[in-house]
Design an enzyme around this catalytic site. Sequence first.
Site, PDB file in Angstrom:
ATOM      1  N   GLU A 180       4.640   0.412   7.161  1.00 49.00           N
ATOM      2  CA  GLU A 180       5.063  -0.344   8.336  1.00 49.00           C
ATOM      3  C   GLU A 180       6.576  -0.280   8.539  1.00 49.00           C
ATOM      4  O   GLU A 180       7.068  -0.467   9.659  1.00 49.00           O
ATOM      5  CB  GLU A 180       4.608  -1.816   8.211  1.00 49.00           C
ATOM      6  N   GLY A 220       4.294   1.670  -0.763  1.00 48.79           N
ATOM      7  CA  GLY A 220       5.174   1.802  -1.920  1.00 48.79           C
ATOM      8  C   GLY A 220       4.400   1.905  -3.221  1.00 48.79           C
ATOM      9  O   GLY A 220       4.737   2.711  -4.101  1.00 48.79           O
ATOM     10  N   ARG A 261      -5.907  -6.020  22.147  1.00 48.07           N
ATOM     11  CA  ARG A 261      -5.108  -7.142  21.672  1.00 48.07           C
ATOM     12  C   ARG A 261      -4.006  -7.559  22.638  1.00 48.07           C
ATOM     13  O   ARG A 261      -3.819  -8.739  22.914  1.00 48.07           O
ATOM     14  CB  ARG A 261      -4.454  -6.779  20.330  1.00 48.07           C
ATOM     15  N   LEU A 312       0.827  -1.214   0.000  1.00 42.27           N
ATOM     16  CA  LEU A 312       0.000   0.000   0.000  1.00 42.27           C
ATOM     17  C   LEU A 312       0.856   1.256   0.000  1.00 42.27           C
ATOM     18  O   LEU A 312       0.568   2.204  -0.722  1.00 42.27           O
ATOM     19  CB  LEU A 312      -0.928  -0.009   1.208  1.00 42.27           C
ATOM     20  N   SER A 354     -10.061 -13.153  12.199  1.00 43.91           N
ATOM     21  CA  SER A 354     -10.415 -11.758  12.495  1.00 43.91           C
ATOM     22  C   SER A 354     -10.786 -11.571  13.966  1.00 43.91           C
ATOM     23  O   SER A 354     -11.440 -12.391  14.589  1.00 43.91           O
ATOM     24  CB  SER A 354     -11.582 -11.319  11.622  1.00 43.91           C
TER      25      SER A 354
END
Lengths: 256, 229, 637
Positions: free
Chosen positions: C425, C45, C330, C43, C284
């Site tokens: 990232e 690059g 999380r 996404l 998920s």
Amino acid sequence: MKLTLHVWRQKNAASQGKMERYEVEANEHMSFLEMLDVLNEELIGKGQEPVAFDHDCREGICGSCGFVINGVAHGPMPGTTVCQLHMRHFKAGDELYLEPWRASAFPVVKDLVVDRGAFDRIIASGGYISASTGSAPDANAVPIPKKYADLSMDAAQCIGCGACVAACPNASASLFTSAKISHLGVLPQGEPERRERALRMVATATAEGFGNCTNIGECEAVCPKGIRLEFIARMNRDYIQASWLQRQESSAGGVG
Amino acid sequence: MSTATTALAGKAARDVRFLDSTIGKKVVMAITGVILVGFVIGHLLGNLQVYQGPHALDVYAEKLKSLPPLLWGTRIVLLISVGLHIWSAVTLAGLQKRARPVGYVKLKPVTSTYASRTMYWSGPILALFIVYHLLHFTTGQAHPQFVEGKVHQNLVLGFQNPLVSASYILAMLMLGMHLYHGVWSMFQTVGVNHPKYTPMLKKLAAAVSAFLVIGNISIPISVLAGVIK
Amino acid sequence: MELDAKIPSGPIEKKWDKAKFDYKLVNPANKRKYSVIVVGTGLAGGSAAATLGELGYNVKAFCFQDSPRRAHSIAAQGGINAAKNYQNDGDSVYRLFYDTVKGGDYRAREANVYRLAQLSVNIIDQCVAQGVPFAREYGGLLANRSFGGAQVSRTFYARGQTGQQLLLGCYQQLERQIDAGRVQMYPRTEMLDVIVIDGKARGIVVRDLISGAISSHLADAVILATGGYGNVFYLSTNAKGSNVTASWRAHKKGALFANPCFTQIHPTCIPVSGEYQSKLTLMSESLRNDGRIWVPVKKGDKRPASQIPEAERDYYLERRYPSFGNLVPRDVASRAAKAACDEGRGVGETGLGVYLDFADSIKRLGKKTIEERYGNLFEMYDRITGEDPYSVPMRIFPAIHYTMGGLWVDYNLQSTIPGLFVLGEANFSDHGANRLGASALMQGLADGYFVIPYTLGNYLASAKLDKVEATHQEVKRSEQCTNEQVKRLLGIKGKRTVDSFHRELGKLMWEYCGMARNAKGLKFAGAKIAELEQEFWQNVNVVGDGGELNQSLEKAGRVADFFELGKLMCHDALVREESCGGHFREEYQTPEGEALRRDDEFAYVSAWGYRGAGNQPELNKEPLSFEYVHLAQRSYK
């Protein structure tokens, strides 16, 4: 479980390949690619070259993996890429034939690895909506009925793995090409370029050396993402319409 | 790959005339297919008059011959259709050969019908059959007891030979297979595929094929069984 | 080193506008005189390469996969956040900013996060214009769902394949630029070094993965968008090919590496089933909405789930966190699962798993409703494990999922090497110590579509860039080093495979630098990794040769870098004597066992400098100040 594998081994694009026989000890929890990992570890241990195969995400979405197992692209489980195919679907003593995708547009790079650059070039020839960054109106400016958005999404799920080409007796890229034409063509955003897109992408697919569609349906049957033959009909429709209405591009236009 | 990929090189290939494109050729095949199927249906309907007694067919044939524009018009259209149908099949078959020069050691079809996979075989065989059929019943060179104008008699005498009948029956089964895939396929090619109508179209294709096979095969069988004399 | 984050002055809402106005521009006719290298086509690059191509720069893009469409962004399931407030439920740019800083446990840079929240709105517009088929309501407007860490519905999604659809959107734009000749694409090409000349990044050294040829590409600027380094743990939800090599080689050439120990562990993955396991699959997070998590009360209870009576089950999240229950963030859920397994109460053959049970929900809502909500996930679970989650509870276990750390960048996304920009990232900037769900896609696209086109122009317009020749000694030196490493790896001809080393490294990292860390373990792991690394360089067996497609060789180079990174991660985790987000130091917890952040001493970014093999890395600190979001301890009781 003990398995016998017959794997296509080919050093590089220029050399001749042949099927080689291997034995491997697998267990039912492994994925198919993990079984090949085990084989490869053994081969390296013996100082032999491991079997090359493409893979990346190993969760069925990147489209990297894929080869033909006993005559079926991605193997026996419908809707499943080889990375998600598990060994519990095979039994001890099975004899498996592993072959790369076969098509002149997908030359073999090594062993089970093929070059699918032709798919990228098909997309480059028109598989997009020309929307340069920064020029977009508000996302909710154009409502799109849910059923069209869903239909578009159905087509957009294609992962570009190439199984459709591998399974087609004509090595046709029609399912792949039509999936992109349909994904973009049913959306209002894709409407302005719909006809030109169909003309260009279909022509590119042929120029790349893919065959024609004979409406046989093998592609649909092996597609891990459930892309439907219906989209090929849509592509044909767009193409026929576009050919009928085609006119010379005006030099005063913006296509530079 | 090592070199940068650009699609620029392929751009020249984008200006393709309709008839040069694979879809264009398939459309030609579909449209000529429609014409040929239409003819085959009409042909069968005409032939079924054989069940109305010895004179019906002769009268029908006489009537057709009395309308040369219709007869020759039909023949010309059919000839052109068959020619184009074969042309597109042959050029596309060449493409197929080029698209997969190396085949699989093992190949297992998953879903496709035998009919659909054998179009490139059933087609040429039917073409040969048509030539034989014309020499047999139209011009008579392949019919030892052929008499110009005696259509009914030619038919009965011809089919009394079990070998001839068998070849006709086989050819009709072949035709049924060809059309079982072909009739549905025509719609798909010209872009008609809809979850609501496609199942119906597939049934239609089966019905058309069945009608043609049963109707046509019934004639030699009836002759052999002595129903038609 | 003095770290200047180059944050614009003024109130936070105006910073980005001010920056954009202050940036120097490259006029349209001059853009074609500049060349830019983009490494990685996910996404970040992909969107950067496409957008810079549109602007008129000469772009060269590189990826190791066979096509730019296969970058691992494609695997993101859940969605992408945007402060559109289409649901009229009180969302705003400020709220997204606030949630993200808080969710990151106050270790992110406020100015960057605010800009991210601002740009989130444009991303959705852009993607819809490209034809991304987001989920819609019957009326045709865009649908939203809610996600962890937020009280508003701001997540846009495309079935369970949001990452795929966003990536295809930018891949298509990239292909359009390739067709137009603005971008040259080099697939199956791996970057192995950055070329730094006169202190500026001027090119890269790459290996063609098919021919094995090593060559250089020169440019006026280099953009790295090469993703995260979760595969240092061997088993993770990352793609098999995901690696740290590009970032690490840049680090060794002078780019600082920030917060390497900030790694995110996702609580709901399918557990490991055996030694041969090659990768972990995420389920998920939304499953926790209706599933109840439990383990047996008794240690080593091997009865099947159905035979364990209610009274002998421990619904530990509901017990420990009565108000959030199964929906704690999380990091909290992951640690609790590990604790249960450490006590010997884990389930499944390996004892490394906990139950996620839908029996109650199925009883309450009916099987049909559950099927509608999670059908595809249940199917996927069944496909992988061979168990039917409608009748048997799922087994789940935490897995490494995302890395918040990465190369240090300033507000302009420029690393400490001028001309080397880092997006997505691969950089460290926006998620602090913990990333919220549906924020990774947002950051990748914000960086690529909307930030780099401005900041790169500013750099090119103000930097003095002399012409560089391919014969420059620095180019030759970089190529030579790369060639030597390849030769060295092929020449060892030892006894062990690359994977066996990688697996062992991963186990050490997971054990000592995973969900819970302590000083003793980190020191032990650091030393152990160094030993393993030494063995690697003496005993690895890379078969085949360098002049062909050689997947073992590719892996070997990547694992070599993972060793070095692993040591740095342990060191970073050791030095950060606090618990925050994904980084949990057992010595620093509240009496109830929750993370204890120490803002007075550790409210800074650790940016590490490379000082040569065998030398301790150099710690540089970028202090973090929180002017808008007030520091507070998170509580989910």
